[in-house]
Motif scaffolding. Structure first.
Motif, short mmCIF file in Angstrom:
data_model
loop_
_atom_site.label_atom_id
_atom_site.label_comp_id
_atom_site.label_asym_id
_atom_site.label_seq_id
_atom_site.Cartn_x
_atom_site.Cartn_y
_atom_site.Cartn_z
N GLU A 148 -120.17 -3.42 -12.06
CA GLU A 148 -118.71 -3.20 -11.80
C GLU A 148 -117.86 -4.10 -12.69
OE1 GLU A 148 -119.78 -2.82 -6.58
OE2 GLU A 148 -118.58 -4.90 -7.53
N LEU A 149 -116.49 -3.66 -12.55
CA LEU A 149 -115.76 -4.24 -13.68
C LEU A 149 -115.47 -5.81 -13.22
CD1 LEU A 149 -112.69 -1.58 -14.16
CD2 LEU A 149 -114.64 -2.37 -15.62
N ALA A 150 -115.32 -6.07 -11.77
CA ALA A 150 -115.25 -7.55 -11.41
C ALA A 150 -116.23 -8.42 -11.94
CB ALA A 150 -114.84 -7.70 -9.93
N PHE A 151 -117.51 -7.69 -11.87
CA PHE A 151 -118.75 -8.59 -12.09
C PHE A 151 -119.02 -8.86 -13.55
CE2 PHE A 151 -123.39 -9.33 -13.16
CZ PHE A 151 -123.58 -10.35 -12.12
N VAL A 152 -118.78 -7.77 -14.49
CA VAL A 152 -118.75 -7.86 -15.85
C VAL A 152 -117.49 -9.00 -16.38
CG1 VAL A 152 -118.75 -6.59 -18.14
CG2 VAL A 152 -119.79 -5.85 -16.00
N ALA A 153 -116.64 -8.95 -15.76
CA ALA A 153 -115.15 -9.64 -15.87
C ALA A 153 -115.76 -11.07 -15.59
CB ALA A 153 -114.00 -9.17 -15.46
N ALA A 285 -117.50 4.89 -12.73
CA ALA A 285 -117.36 4.17 -13.71
C ALA A 285 -117.95 2.71 -13.08
CB ALA A 285 -116.14 4.07 -14.46
N GLY A 286 -118.90 2.04 -13.41
CA GLY A 286 -119.34 1.01 -13.00
C GLY A 286 -119.39 0.86 -11.85
N GLY A 287 -120.23 1.84 -11.11
CA GLY A 287 -120.38 2.19 -9.59
C GLY A 287 -119.00 2.35 -9.08
N GLN A 288 -118.05 2.50 -9.51
CA GLN A 288 -116.61 2.61 -8.83
C GLN A 288 -115.83 3.95 -8.99
OE1 GLN A 288 -115.82 -1.85 -10.33
NE2 GLN A 288 -114.11 -0.84 -9.39
N PRO A 289 -115.25 4.46 -8.02
CA PRO A 289 -114.82 5.66 -8.22
C PRO A 289 -113.53 5.60 -9.40
CG PRO A 289 -114.36 5.15 -6.03
CD PRO A 289 -114.92 3.97 -6.68
N LEU A 311 -111.00 2.45 -9.83
CA LEU A 311 -110.28 2.18 -8.63
C LEU A 311 -111.13 1.23 -7.92
CD1 LEU A 311 -108.97 5.55 -7.30
CD2 LEU A 311 -107.95 4.20 -8.67
N ALA A 312 -110.61 0.28 -7.44
CA ALA A 312 -111.13 -0.95 -6.70
C ALA A 312 -110.63 -0.76 -5.26
CB ALA A 312 -111.08 -2.23 -7.02
N PHE A 313 -111.26 -0.74 -4.19
CA PHE A 313 -110.75 -0.41 -2.67
C PHE A 313 -110.97 -1.98 -2.10
CE2 PHE A 313 -111.31 3.84 -3.95
CZ PHE A 313 -110.38 4.59 -3.37
N GLU A 314 -109.97 -2.04 -1.00
CA GLU A 314 -110.05 -3.27 -0.08
C GLU A 314 -109.85 -2.38 1.26
OE1 GLU A 314 -108.57 -7.38 0.00
OE2 GLU A 314 -106.93 -6.00 0.39
N GLY A 315 -110.97 -2.16 1.85
CA GLY A 315 -110.81 -1.32 3.32
C GLY A 315 -110.59 0.06 2.74
N GLU A 316 -109.45 0.74 3.36
CA GLU A 316 -108.96 2.26 2.82
C GLU A 316 -107.96 2.11 1.83
OE1 GLU A 316 -108.57 4.80 6.27
OE2 GLU A 316 -110.54 4.28 7.17
N ARG A 317 -107.60 1.13 1.41
CA ARG A 317 -106.57 1.00 0.30
C ARG A 317 -106.89 0.63 -0.99
NH1 ARG A 317 -101.27 0.43 2.62
NH2 ARG A 317 -101.22 1.33 4.79
N VAL A 318 -106.35 1.10 -2.02
CA VAL A 318 -106.61 0.84 -3.47
C VAL A 318 -106.02 -0.62 -3.65
CG1 VAL A 318 -106.09 1.64 -5.66
CG2 VAL A 318 -106.47 3.13 -4.09
N LYS A 319 -107.03 -1.45 -4.19
CA LYS A 319 -106.51 -2.88 -4.24
C LYS A 319 -106.31 -3.11 -5.71
CE LYS A 319 -106.99 -7.28 -3.71
NZ LYS A 319 -105.96 -8.32 -2.68
#
Length: 340
Positions: A148-153, A285-289, A311-319
């Protein structure tokens, strides 16, 4: 005595004798996971490709020094890890956005592209067949979570040794002894580096991984959310876009330096880009939509690659929206060079 997972002695002997096909038979089962390993350490697809090729070259040249009764996998990981550490020493760390810069004003535009070698790139795990689950029972992070982008970052915040230790121990499930052998150090040093790396990464990572969030949404609901996002983007429907974005959403567009924070600011920037003629391909990409956007410029017939939004989600919203404006990434994902 030959231990479990040791290579076939006949194949190994043939490879040592210069048989290229025998060597490929030895390393091919490990190629995909080694590529992912190089990507986690380096944060770059092209750097991972180069590191993988250098790893295989060193393995080919050093095959006579491999103890044939032992498993091949740890030996290959030792080579790959050291190749990556050599690469880290030659270049700056990679980022998703400029951590030392403030969000931009909507009318500022994207800015002048910076040197692309500073940016983290997304990983085509679906196209390359990265499996689900954990690499080993002792691993702390899932394989998809670990690209995931957050993990690699987050990994980029670590010094090289701590980064390698955390990946070997927490992603691959190596023991302290195995990790120490890979890094030519002691188990005590590995354990010390791991504790420091854990503290840093835990402070940087979000509370929930995207894999946890996506599982809670379910495939059907996630598809619907992505469809709503794409429709809102293509139509530039402000109300529809506001409905899918989190209040504190961020938008970054590597290799451009400017980024935006907050729903109103992001929305103002999106509207300012006009309403170009677009088509898209939904991917991962990176396990994310992710959405691979194609744009048709005036006077041109085909739709050409423009940017890949992860895209990274928080609940049903794009974070978070990270739009990689790098068409050269498309072939890594098996995407067409143009759409009619």
């Amino acid at each position: 005595m030959i231990v479990a997972d040791a290579p076939d002695p006949r194949v190994l002997e043939a490879a040592r004798g210069g048989d290229g096909e025998a060597f490929r038979a030895l390393v091919e089962p490990h190629r995909g996971e080694l590529h992912a390993h190089c990507y986690r350490v380096l944060g770059s697809l092209q750097d991972a490709e180069d590191a993988l090729q250098e790893t295989l070259l060193r393995a080919w040249r050093g095959l006579d020094g491999f103890e044939g009764a032992r498993p091949l996998r740890p030996w290959l990981y030792r080579i790959a890890t050291n190749v990556c550490l050599d690469a880290i020493a030659r270049r700056p760390k990679r980022v998703l956005r400029l951590d030392d810069s403030s969000p931009s004003q909507p009318d500022a535009g994207p800015g002048t592209p910076l040197v692309e070698s500073i940016w983290i790139e997304p990983y085509p795990n679906e196209h390359l067949g990265l499996p689900d689950g954990y690499a080993a029972p002792e691993a702390r992070y899932e394989q998809r979570e670990s690209v995931e982008l957050a993990f690699v970052a987050a990994l980029q915040h670590l010094p090289a040794l701590q980064r390698a230790v955390l990946i070997l121990r927490e992603v691959l499930g190596f023991s302290a002894r195995e990790a120490a052998q890979s890094l030519d150090t002691t188990a005590a040093s590995v354990n010390s580096a791991l504790q420091r790396a854990r503290r840093t990464v835990d402070n940087v990572l979000p509370e929930r991984s995207q894999q946890q969030t996506l599982r809670s949404l379910g495939d059907a609901r996630l598809r619907g959310l992505v469809e709503r996002y794409v429709e809102a983007w293509e139509s530039r429907n402000v109300d529809a876009m506001l409905a899918v974005l989190a209040e504190d959403v961020t938008f970054a567009m590597p290799p451009f330096p400017h980024w935006w924070s907050g729903r109103e600011s992001v929305m103002d920037f999106i509207v300012s880009t006009g309403k170009p003629s677009l088509r898209h391909v939904v991917t991962r990409a990176g396990g994310q939509p992710a959405i691979a956007w194609y744009i048709r410029w005036p006077g041109n017939e085909p739709f050409l690659p423009a940017a890949m939004e992860v895209l990274a989600f928080e609940g049903e919203r794009v974070k978070e929206i990270t739009a990689f404006a790098s068409p050269e990434l498309y072939p890594f994902f098996g995407l067409p060079a143009e759409l009619a």
